[in-house]
Write an enzyme that holds these catalytic residues in place. Structure first.
Site, PDB file in Angstrom:
ATOM      1  N   HIS A 123       0.866  -1.183   0.000  1.00  0.00           N
ATOM      2  CA  HIS A 123       0.000   0.000   0.000  1.00  0.00           C
ATOM      3  C   HIS A 123       0.907   1.239   0.000  1.00  0.00           C
ATOM      4  CE1 HIS A 123      -2.698   3.025   1.870  1.00  0.00           C
ATOM      5  NE2 HIS A 123      -3.704   2.268   1.497  1.00  0.00           N
ATOM      6  N   GLN A 203      -4.410  -4.913   7.006  1.00  0.00           N
ATOM      7  CA  GLN A 203      -5.388  -5.835   6.423  1.00  0.00           C
ATOM      8  C   GLN A 203      -5.435  -7.177   7.143  1.00  0.00           C
ATOM      9  OE1 GLN A 203      -7.669  -5.151   4.240  1.00  0.00           O
ATOM     10  NE2 GLN A 203      -6.911  -3.148   3.647  1.00  0.00           N
ATOM     11  N   LYS A 226     -10.380  -0.549  10.456  1.00  0.00           N
ATOM     12  CA  LYS A 226     -10.523  -1.804   9.689  1.00  0.00           C
ATOM     13  C   LYS A 226     -10.787  -2.981  10.629  1.00  0.00           C
ATOM     14  CE  LYS A 226      -7.137  -0.247   6.276  1.00  0.00           C
ATOM     15  NZ  LYS A 226      -7.822   0.258   5.096  1.00  0.00           N
ATOM     16  N   CYS A 364      -4.822   2.579  -3.534  1.00  0.00           N
ATOM     17  CA  CYS A 364      -3.572   3.088  -2.964  1.00  0.00           C
ATOM     18  C   CYS A 364      -2.444   2.075  -3.162  1.00  0.00           C
ATOM     19  CB  CYS A 364      -3.711   3.441  -1.488  1.00  0.00           C
ATOM     20  SG  CYS A 364      -4.837   4.798  -1.209  1.00  0.00           S
TER      21      CYS A 364
HETATM   22  N1  7TS Z   1      -1.615  -0.643   4.780  1.00  0.00           N
HETATM   23  C1  7TS Z   1      -2.517  -1.408   4.164  1.00  0.00           C
HETATM   24  C2  7TS Z   1      -2.155  -2.810   3.757  1.00  0.00           C
HETATM   25  C3  7TS Z   1      -3.791  -0.896   3.907  1.00  0.00           C
HETATM   26  O1  7TS Z   1      -4.693  -1.660   3.302  1.00  0.00           O
HETATM   27  C4  7TS Z   1      -4.105   0.425   4.303  1.00  0.00           C
HETATM   28  C5  7TS Z   1      -5.436   1.052   4.004  1.00  0.00           C
HETATM   29  C6  7TS Z   1      -3.123   1.158   4.967  1.00  0.00           C
HETATM   30  C7  7TS Z   1      -1.891   0.601   5.193  1.00  0.00           C
HETATM   31  C8  7TS Z   1      -3.375   2.533   5.468  1.00  0.00           C
HETATM   32  O2  7TS Z   1      -4.286   2.512   6.506  1.00  0.00           O
HETATM   33  P1  7TS Z   1      -4.868   3.866   7.123  1.00  0.00           P
HETATM   34  O3  7TS Z   1      -5.923   3.396   8.057  1.00  0.00           O
HETATM   35  O4  7TS Z   1      -3.747   4.542   7.800  1.00  0.00           O
HETATM   36  O5  7TS Z   1      -5.415   4.639   5.966  1.00  0.00           O
HETATM   37  N2  7TS Z   1      -6.123   0.483   2.909  1.00  0.00           N
HETATM   38  C9  7TS Z   1      -7.206   0.986   2.296  1.00  0.00           C
HETATM   39  C10 7TS Z   1      -7.840   0.325   1.235  1.00  0.00           C
HETATM   40  O6  7TS Z   1      -7.500  -0.749   0.794  1.00  0.00           O
HETATM   41  N3  7TS Z   1      -8.867   1.080   0.810  1.00  0.00           N
HETATM   42  O7  7TS Z   1      -8.933   2.169   1.544  1.00  0.00           O
HETATM   43  C11 7TS Z   1      -7.900   2.135   2.473  1.00  0.00           C
END
Ligand code: 7TS
Length: 406
Positions: A123, A203, A226, A364
């Protein structure tokens, strides 16, 4: 025991919403999960009965708020089996946690010419902070490749590790592909060369039990939203010795021991990394989410989601013009796909008209899109409250769309 799907669904009030006059089919869980009553009520109760700033007051409410806040830290510690609650740092989310490690551990330990290894399926949150660090320090970012199934090419990863490698930072589970990486092997190989490992668990953690001590990872990061908890809160886990050696990230209140205009000294862990008033209610909400997950059991959730993914994958394979993006042997509950002649954004919009929420875009993970030479994918991602019937609604929607587009 049969999976208590009806009870679980009843715990999530939003699932009763109608979207465009249809029952909501929420399949955008990899972006963010919906919240159970337990979380909503914990936050509401806290604001109604216990709210005050923490760590600062002797009055009753401040003590109550502090106790609840620190109790939530302990819940997180137990949930990921960290050795000490000093190793649980509250941050805004996985993104902030990785930036924190890059700007503190990274700046202190990684010099010009030294290397950081990530994978081809990260990501942006596990790419850009390292690129920024490399720009600041002259360090070099190395990318371990993947195969067309979306699996890490392990031998190529291992070949990248050398005496110059200072950190490995890898997604435990890919958000764009669903791939679960062989993190145990990755950590063992890195540690054999004394290289610390950061796992991006954003995830993975919502889908299976994680034990940071058994994994022996050096850092583990995740986001509350999540994990059926509030947005704007997340966790950096780090081994105590590493965190103690790291300089603070942000300066301000709560992270100090003493301040004079000449100089300041810093608080101990975990407060050294928690400058300013935190998201108090959201931490408490995250604690409630963890209680809720524990009441069902991570193994039970994992088994349910594995069945859903297997069923959805099998159904998708029957659709001729559908191509699944990400077919790793080890995979979490994510189905990314493209359709011939129909742009993913049109898939997303058309499905929305049927009440089905999926995500369409690059997720992303633009390098993953480049790898598969697609501009975007449509992604259905499953959570504990999804059903086989919802998969059927999705598949019927996709088939209808293909017919409509001719
Ligand atoms: N790492 C992974 C593997 C992710 O899927 C995400 C967010 C992040 C880091 C960042 O997380 P945050 O909570 O700090 O934003 N993934 C996603 C997605 O798949 N669709 O929207 C956000």
């Amino acid at each position: 025991m049969t999976y208590p799907i009806a009870t679980i669904r009843a715990d999530f009030p939003i699932l009763a919403e109608k979207i465009r006059n249809k029952p909501l089919v929420y399949l955008d869980n990899a972006a963010s999960c919906q919240k159970p009553n337990a979380v909503i009520d914990a936050i509401s109760h806290f604001y109604r009965h216990d709210y005050a700033n923490i760590h600062r007051g002797v009055h009753t409410l401040s003590v109550r708020a502090t106790d609840k806040f620190e109790a939530a830290r302990e819940k997180v510690r137990v949930f990921i089996n960290a050795a000490s609650s000093k190793e649980i740092i509250f941050v805004r989310g996985a993104t902030e946690a990785i930036n924190l490690v890059a700007q503190t551990f990274g700046k202190a330990n990684i010099k010009a010419g030294e290397e950081i290894v990530i994978t081809a399926m990260e990501h942006h949150a596990n790419i850009v902070p390292w690129q920024m660090l490399c720009q600041q320090t002259g360090a070099v970012l190395k990318i371990a490749p993947m195969n067309t199934q979306g699996e890490l090419i392990y031998e190529a990863f291992e070949a990248l590790l050398n005496d110059n490698t200072r950190l490995v930072a890898v997604a435990h589970m890919s958000n764009a592909l669903g791939t679960i990486n062989p993190v145990q092997k990755i950590i063992a190989a890195a540690h054999a060369k004394n290289i610390p490992v950061l796992l991006d668990g954003a995830q993975a953690l919502p889908h299976a039990a994680v034990d940071v001590q058994a994994l022996d990872c050096d850092f583990y990061v995740f986001s509350g939203h999540k994990l059926y908890g509030p947005s704007g809160i997340g966790v950096l886990y780090g081994k105590q010795a590493l965190l103690e050696a790291m300089p603070p990230y942000q300066g301000g209140g709560d992270m100090i021991r003493t301040v004079t205009f000449a100089q300041s000294t810093y608080a101990g862990l975990p407060h050294k990394f928690e400058a300013g008033t935190p998201a108090i209610a959201d931490v408490i909400g995250l604690g409630a989410a963890i209680d809720y997950l524990n009441s069902i059991g991570m193994a039970t959730i994992a088994a349910h989601e594995a069945k859903l993914l297997a069923y959805a994958t099998e159904q998708a394979q029957h659709i001729k013009s559908l191509r699944i993006i990400g077919e790793a042997e080890e995979k979490g509950a994510i189905l990314s796909f493209v359709l011939e002649r129909i742009h993913p954004h049109d898939i997303g919009t058309m499905l929305d008209s049927l009440g089905i929420a999926i995500r369409a875009g690059h997720h992303c993970a633009m390098p993953v899109m480049d790898f598969y030479q697609v501009p975007a994918t449509a992604r259905a991602s499953f959570a504990m409250y999804n059903t086989k019937e919802e998969v059927d609604v999705l598949m019927a929607g996709i088939k209808g769309l293909i017919e409509a587009f001719g």
